[in-house]
Design a protein around this motif. Structure first.
Motif, short mmCIF file in Angstrom:
data_model
loop_
_atom_site.label_atom_id
_atom_site.label_comp_id
_atom_site.label_asym_id
_atom_site.label_seq_id
_atom_site.Cartn_x
_atom_site.Cartn_y
_atom_site.Cartn_z
N PRO A 1 -4.59 16.43 -7.28
CA PRO A 1 -3.34 15.82 -6.80
C PRO A 1 -3.28 15.68 -5.29
O PRO A 1 -2.82 14.65 -4.78
N LEU A 2 -3.75 16.70 -4.55
CA LEU A 2 -3.70 16.62 -3.10
C LEU A 2 -4.64 15.55 -2.57
O LEU A 2 -4.31 14.80 -1.65
N ALA A 3 -5.82 15.45 -3.19
CA ALA A 3 -6.76 14.40 -2.79
C ALA A 3 -6.21 13.03 -3.13
O ALA A 3 -6.36 12.07 -2.36
N GLY A 4 -5.53 12.91 -4.30
CA GLY A 4 -4.91 11.65 -4.66
C GLY A 4 -3.85 11.23 -3.66
O GLY A 4 -3.76 10.05 -3.29
N LEU A 5 -3.06 12.19 -3.20
CA LEU A 5 -2.05 11.91 -2.17
C LEU A 5 -2.69 11.37 -0.90
O LEU A 5 -2.25 10.34 -0.35
N VAL A 6 -3.74 12.04 -0.44
CA VAL A 6 -4.41 11.65 0.80
C VAL A 6 -5.07 10.28 0.64
O VAL A 6 -5.04 9.45 1.56
N ILE A 7 -5.66 10.03 -0.53
CA ILE A 7 -6.30 8.73 -0.76
C ILE A 7 -5.25 7.61 -0.73
O ILE A 7 -5.50 6.53 -0.19
N GLY A 8 -4.07 7.89 -1.28
CA GLY A 8 -2.99 6.90 -1.19
C GLY A 8 -2.62 6.59 0.24
O GLY A 8 -2.39 5.42 0.60
N VAL A 9 -2.58 7.62 1.10
CA VAL A 9 -2.28 7.42 2.52
C VAL A 9 -3.38 6.59 3.18
O VAL A 9 -3.12 5.59 3.87
#
Length: 617
Positions: free
Chosen positions: A87-95
């Motif tokens: 989830p944290l990596a997904g958030l950063v990838i979205g950014v």
């Protein structure tokens, strides 16, 4: 001297300035002068609307340029599903992806395509949608940088832009752990989707109908290429993002084709073997190009990267020029009675007991305007100069920004409604996740006045950047590039490394925040040594030493004496502010003037200032 300092300290830097009219009063003009003033005012209004139109078009071209430069990279980032499951990596990838393409709509559409094709589940896509919300807020922060010339204007403009950033970051800090623990956004949107009978429709274009006339004559992109790379189509990697053919025809015919073996046949009944050859019946599609696109780069033999860099440079140049001219035009128009009326309309609350309604109406106005322009970046970037020149207060800009978040999600919902029937539910659920995320953020950080923490954080950052304008660039680079890249790099190493490195840093930050709050509100609860950060080296708790280093570097690198003089004047201003602030803090908080310590600090900074002047070219 002390009296003048006291008077200066009584002035709130966040008070809106008076926009005085230095021209001849209306009643003092003759008939010819009045007609001339009306014509000039109408001409300025038309010119302002033209500049705003060019500004919106340049933002659209800027988005296309970023897609040409980093669009395929964005597709590659989305393709690694093992990383996206974090989830944290997904958030950063979205950014990061939203920063690369400079469009939350584009990055969201990639996510929708991946969910529709089965490469991502809706649960995995939720953190990515949160990241796109953060990435889209960098545009108006960059716009605020164009107003760095005047200290008080920059203070207000940068605070008005970053209040949007802080809202997004704080909402993610609360909702991301909640989503991981309970699936709140997924479960609620799933219930909503299951309770409606969905039918696909057509999303409206609105402002795009007007702006596409200009933008499509400059560049047109084939966004299916980015989606193709993200969904694993290898042929999309060799295609150009620049659209060559605007009208095509695809003919699908049922034909006999050869296949490697019987296992490749469409069905056993449609399979024939003739010697070493195996035949089956398949639908074969052929695409015929009918009409070429009509834009500047349709026949240019340049790579996507080169075209993207050209458009990036030109769009940034036009964008900054339009912003400067818009600010100057607004300053010339918003004076005297006109300024008074506009400021009252925008910043005055309703009479008691309905004053609380004003903010919610501002949210609706922000949502409506964003729905019309179909871009939260355009709307927030347009109000940032107004905050800078003092027409809109930051307290009013905050609900307008919250409304823009809602407006951009309604556009996404309408776009999702245009999806085919088989993918409509997933597309609409992701759009509703975005909508519910922003609604939940508003409920967290707006209804109760003391929960409007983003305003206080933005004002604090505005005060820092007004004194140290270079810190604005540090903030943008760290929050939108270095921090996401660091988290992404740690995610590649595995969750054990991410937790092992991230947990101590988070604990340390929490301890520092708690100590800072106690220092300001209840210093008696702390040991005497922790009542201030003076026991640390100066560079560890103050930006002044770093500012001196940067000013010296600027002084040595700058070949223009005027630039050096500005750096020296800024240094003198900060020296005076620093000395006065230290005197006041010692007297108020501890009742001890500490004259000898203050004198040493003042003398030390005066000596360094002399060194700076000596190094001046």
């Amino acid at each position: 001297m002390m009296r003048s300092i006291a008077i200066k300290e009584d002035v709130d830097p966040w008070d809106l300035p008076e926009l005085t009219d230095t021209g001849v009063p209306w009643l003092a003009l003759d008939t010819k002068g009045k007609i001339l003033r009306v014509l000039v005012s109408v001409g300025k209004l038309i010119l302002l609307l033209c500049l705003l139109y060019i500004f919106i078009c340049s933002l659209d071209i800027l988005s296309s340029a970023f897609q040409l430069v980093g669009g395929k990279t964005a597709g590659d980032i989305f393709q690694d599903n093992s990383i996206l499951s974090n989830p944290l990596a997904g958030l950063v990838i979205g950014v990061l992806v939203t920063l690369l393409v400079q469009s939350s709509s584009t990055s969201s559409s990639i996510v929708v395509s991946m969910v529709s094709s089965g490469l991502l589940t809706v649960q995995v896509a939720v953190p990515i949608i949160m990241g796109t919300n953060i990435g889209t807020s960098v545009t108006n922060t960059l716009v605020a940088m164009t107003q760095a010339g005047e200290r008080s204007t920059f203070r207000r403009a940068f605070a008005g832009a970053t209040v949007h950033d802080f809202f997004n970051w704080l909402t993610v800090l609360v909702l991301l752990p909640l989503e991981v623990a309970t699936g709140y956004l997924y479960v609620v949107t799933k219930i909503i989707i299951d309770s409606f009978s969905l039918q696909s429709g057509q999303a409206p274009d609105l402002l795009n109908v007007i702006t596409d006339i200009v933008t499509e004559s400059i560049i047109q992109l084939d966004e299916s290429v980015i989606n193709g790379i993200a969904t694993g189509h290898l042929e999309a990697r060799n295609k150009s993002l620049i659209k060559k053919w605007c009208q095509t025809f695809t003919n699908t015919t049922l034909m006999n084709v050869t296949v490697p073996g019987p296992e490749n046949c469409t069905s056993p009944s449609l399979c024939w073997i003739d010697g070493n050859l195996t035949f089956t019946v398949k639908n074969v599609s052929h695409t015929y190009n009918l009409e070429k696109c009509k834009h500047l780069f349709v026949d240019v033999n340049l790579s996507d990267l080169v075209v993207g860099l050209i458009l990036l440079t030109l769009s940034l140049l036009v964008l900054c020029s339009c912003l400067v001219l818009i600010v100057k035009m607004l300053n010339s128009m918003l004076k005297g009675q006109v300024a008074t009326v506009i400021k009252k309309i925008l910043n005055t609350d309703f009479p008691f007991p309905f004053g609380w309604v004003t903010g919610y109406i501002a949210i609706l106005v922000g949502a409506g305007m964003t729905f019309i322009v179909q871009s939260s970046s355009v709307f927030t970037s347009a109000i940032t100069p107004l905050v800078g020149i003092g027409v809109i207060s930051i307290e009013r800009a905050y609900p307008l920004s919250l409304g823009s978040n809602i407006g951009t999600t309604t556009t996404a919902i309408l776009a999702a409604m245009a999806s085919p029937g088989d993918t409509l539910a997933n597309a609409l659920q992701i759009a509703l996740v975005h909508f519910l995320f922003n609604i939940s953020g508003i409920l967290l950080w707006y209804p109760v006045p003391f929960t409007r923490i983003p305003i206080q954080l933005a004002k604090g950052l505005g005060n820092i950047t007004a004194s140290y304008r270079w810190f604005a660039a540090v903030y943008i680079i760290c929050c939108f590039f270095l921090l996401p890249l660091l988290v992404f790099s740690l995610s590649l190493a595995g969750w054990q490394v991410l937790v092992g490195v991230g947990a101590p840093i988070i604990v340390l930050l929490i301890i520092i925040i708690v100590i800072n709050m106690l220092q300001k509100r209840k210093p008696g609860c702390l040991p005497s040594r922790l009542r201030s950060w003076d026991f640390l080296p100066v560079w560890a708790h103050s930006l002044a030493p770093w500012d001196k280093v940067i000013c010296v570097i600027i002084a040595k690198c700058c070949c223009c004496c005027k630039c050096c003089q500005i750096a020296s004047d800024n240094q003198e201003h900060r020296v005076q502010e620093y000395v006065e602030r230290n005197k006041n803090s010692h007297i108020v908080e501890y009742g001890n003037p500490a004259m000898s310590t203050e004198k040493e600090v003042e003398n030390e900074m005066r000596i360094e200032l002399q060194i700076l002047k000596i190094t001046k070219l």
